[in-house]
Design a protein around this motif. Structure first.
Motif, mmCIF file in Angstrom:
data_model
loop_
_atom_site.group_PDB
_atom_site.id
_atom_site.type_symbol
_atom_site.label_atom_id
_atom_site.label_comp_id
_atom_site.label_asym_id
_atom_site.label_seq_id
_atom_site.Cartn_x
_atom_site.Cartn_y
_atom_site.Cartn_z
ATOM 1 N N LEU A 175 0.805 -1.235 0.000
ATOM 2 C CA LEU A 175 0.000 0.000 0.000
ATOM 3 C C LEU A 175 0.838 1.285 0.000
ATOM 4 C CD1 LEU A 175 -2.876 0.984 -0.075
ATOM 5 C CD2 LEU A 175 -2.933 0.894 2.392
ATOM 6 N N PRO A 176 1.929 1.383 0.782
ATOM 7 C CA PRO A 176 2.720 2.620 0.710
ATOM 8 C C PRO A 176 3.222 2.931 -0.691
ATOM 9 C CG PRO A 176 3.378 1.341 2.610
ATOM 10 C CD PRO A 176 2.437 0.497 1.834
ATOM 11 N N TYR A 177 3.567 1.889 -1.463
ATOM 12 C CA TYR A 177 4.077 2.159 -2.810
ATOM 13 C C TYR A 177 2.987 2.667 -3.721
ATOM 14 C CZ TYR A 177 7.812 -0.407 -0.739
ATOM 15 O OH TYR A 177 8.786 -0.811 0.117
ATOM 16 N N TRP A 227 0.762 4.796 -2.808
ATOM 17 C CA TRP A 227 0.661 6.248 -2.601
ATOM 18 C C TRP A 227 1.829 6.989 -3.225
ATOM 19 C CZ3 TRP A 227 -3.993 6.673 -2.337
ATOM 20 C CH2 TRP A 227 -4.782 5.880 -1.522
ATOM 21 N N ILE A 228 3.025 6.396 -3.194
ATOM 22 C CA ILE A 228 4.154 7.052 -3.845
ATOM 23 C C ILE A 228 3.877 7.193 -5.331
ATOM 24 C CG2 ILE A 228 6.588 6.871 -4.410
ATOM 25 C CD1 ILE A 228 7.072 5.420 -1.889
ATOM 26 N N PHE A 230 1.025 7.069 -6.927
ATOM 27 C CA PHE A 230 -0.095 7.965 -7.183
ATOM 28 C C PHE A 230 0.336 9.412 -7.084
ATOM 29 C CE2 PHE A 230 -4.298 9.500 -7.296
ATOM 30 C CZ PHE A 230 -4.428 10.459 -6.326
ATOM 31 N N ALA A 231 1.135 9.743 -6.073
ATOM 32 C CA ALA A 231 1.527 11.139 -5.867
ATOM 33 C C ALA A 231 2.349 11.646 -7.041
ATOM 34 C CB ALA A 231 2.323 11.278 -4.578
ATOM 35 N N VAL A 232 3.352 10.865 -7.446
ATOM 36 C CA VAL A 232 4.244 11.346 -8.507
ATOM 37 C C VAL A 232 3.471 11.514 -9.816
ATOM 38 C CG1 VAL A 232 6.274 10.795 -9.845
ATOM 39 C CG2 VAL A 232 6.256 10.341 -7.427
ATOM 40 N N ALA A 276 0.979 14.397 -9.755
ATOM 41 C CA ALA A 276 1.638 15.706 -9.809
ATOM 42 C C ALA A 276 1.576 16.262 -11.224
ATOM 43 C CB ALA A 276 3.086 15.581 -9.347
ATOM 44 N N LEU A 329 -1.931 17.471 -12.035
ATOM 45 C CA LEU A 329 -2.264 18.738 -11.391
ATOM 46 C C LEU A 329 -1.491 19.900 -12.009
ATOM 47 C CD1 LEU A 329 -2.619 17.504 -7.752
ATOM 48 C CD2 LEU A 329 -4.396 18.248 -9.279
#
Lengths: 98, 265, 75
Positions: free
Chosen positions: C49-51, C53-54, C56-58, C61, C64
């Motif tokens: 799961l942490p990966y 979010w990484i 998804f964020a990048v 970006a 956005l």
């Protein structure tokens, strides 16, 4: 009074009368709360860091723009910096495996 | 509440629906302009509060060890919120907050459900005021819990300082502050408001559109029927959204309280 | 020189539309991978799961950026 190891000042009947209904088989052992909010909470947190980062530093960049009159460059730099900050925050807070 | 449909049936279509349709006529004083203190929304909120109080009081009048049907139903609701929301998110300290979350979940569910119940057909949560107050309550609660648990300065240090090397902290702290103290309550309120507003608007479009087409040209009757079938389908979708939004509001409140109570780094 | 053909309107809107294709596919890939890996081995879901979010964020970006610069560069 103390109900199952937790002190309550006001005890509700459902917590005493129905221990079977209460079904203490939670998936994680009780005691330590998890380090991170799970599932839906993490998703909204990630999105809010990204959007919030862009908004906050974009706004600061826009203020610098109005002050120094650089015609949009400072706002753009602010957006990019804010986005970088948002991504770093998501990676640090949500991306480190427990 | 029948005014709009009667006007339409009489041949004057008020299509397309707009934000003005969300401002209901005043009840006390009857029909006054620009007076919004007592409208159908006020009555709906009072009915929701009354229903919840009477329901939980009546089902717990004489609790028995082997539950009666009503008692079992009330316990199921409380058990669901307590186990799957409070204890799952916060750990075993979550039992302390289960009454608040149950009240919050049931209140949001009942007020949302007014959007599809005949004769009410609009949810009070489609005015930003009601979700805003609920969000403010959750916001004050999680901050108060955090400050009481950690102490005033340590709570803000813990909430605002992410694990990162010291030289990029100035970049990250405004983002953290904005995200935790401004976006959280705002998004809680707006998420609920936008879902209820959009759902009601969709139902209005398809219902009034059917009437408008019928009034414009009688040959369009089959298309009107299709429009009304869409309304039925959307009502079912709205039922799903109602339950989901109540659940999400409560789960996120629980998650914020968990974040405030977390011991970390 | 005569103008033979012209396109009126906002090229910022076209630009944003084009910019949204990549991140849309990217985020879809990230979550598809997470769902598949959880289906193959459910116990690994908490670890991966942490990966999510990484990733998804990048990727988000860029999406956005598309919105933000759409407003900045619009005429």
């Amino acid at each position: 009074m103390v109900v199952r190891g937790v002190r309550h000042s006001l005890v509700f009947p459902a917590d005493i009368v129905r221990p079977v209904m209460a079904d203490d088989q939670t998936p994680r052992p009780p005691g330590q709360p998890d380090d991170y909010p799970s599932g839906a909470g993490q998703g909204w947190t990630a999105l809010s860091y990204l959007v919030g980062g862009m908004l906050v530093w974009g706004f600061i960049g826009w203020l610098v723009d109005q002050w120094l009159d650089t015609g949009g460059v400072a706002t753009g730099i602010g957006f990019v910096l804010g986005m970088a900050g948002g991504v770093i925050l998501v990676i640090r807070r949500l991306g480190t495996p427990t | 509440m029948f005014g709009q449909a009667n006007v339409l049936a009489a041949g004057q279509a008020e299509f397309p629906p707009s934000v003005e349709d969300f401002y209901l006529p005043s009840i006390l004083p009857w029909g006054a302009h620009d007076s919004y203190w007592v409208t159908k929304f006020t009555l709906m909120i009072w009915i929701a509060v009354g229903v919840l109080i009477i329901f939980f009081l009546a089902t717990y009048r004489n609790p028995k060890l082997v539950p009666t049907k009503k008692q079992w139903f009330a316990e199921s609701i409380y058990g669901f919120v307590r186990n799957n929301i409070s204890v799952d998110m916060i750990g075993h300290q979550g039992v302390r907050f289960a009454p608040y979350f149950t009240t919050l979940f049931c209140f949001v569910l009942v007020t949302n459900a007014f959007a599809i119940i005949p004769l009410f057909q609009i949810s009070p949560n489609s005015h930003i005021a009601f979700p805003a107050i609920l969000a403010v309550i959750s916001y004050v609660l999680f901050n108060y819990i955090g400050i009481r648990h950690h102490g005033f300065g340590k709570y803000f240090k813990h909430a605002l300082i992410p694990p990162a090397p010291w030289y990029i902290l100035p970049l990250l702290i405004p983002i953290e502050a904005f995200s935790t103290f401004i976006i959280r309550p705002f998004s809680l309120a707006v998420r609920l408001f936008a879902n209820m507003f959009a759902g009601h608007m969709l139902l209005l479009v398809f219902t009034l559109g059917g009437f408008a087409m019928l009034n414009a040209n009688a040959w369009l009757a089959p298309v009107s029927v299709v429009s009304w079938v869409m309304t039925v389908a959307l009502t079912l979708l709205e039922a799903l959204v109602i339950v989901l939004q109540a659940y999400v509001f409560t789960v996120l409140s629980a998650s914020y309280i968990q974040g405030a109570l977390a011991e970390e780094h | 020189m005569d103008v033979l053909a012209a396109v009126n309107g906002s090229t910022a809107a076209i630009g944003y539309g084009l910019a949204a294709i990549g991140p849309g596919i990217g985020v879809g890939l990230v979550f598809a991978a997470y769902i598949q890996s959880t289906a193959r081995q459910p116990e690994s879901s908490r670890m991966t799961l942490p990966y999510v979010w990484i990733g998804f964020a990048v990727i988000e970006a860029l999406a956005l950026f598309g919105i933000a610069f759409g407003f900045i560069w619009a005429k």
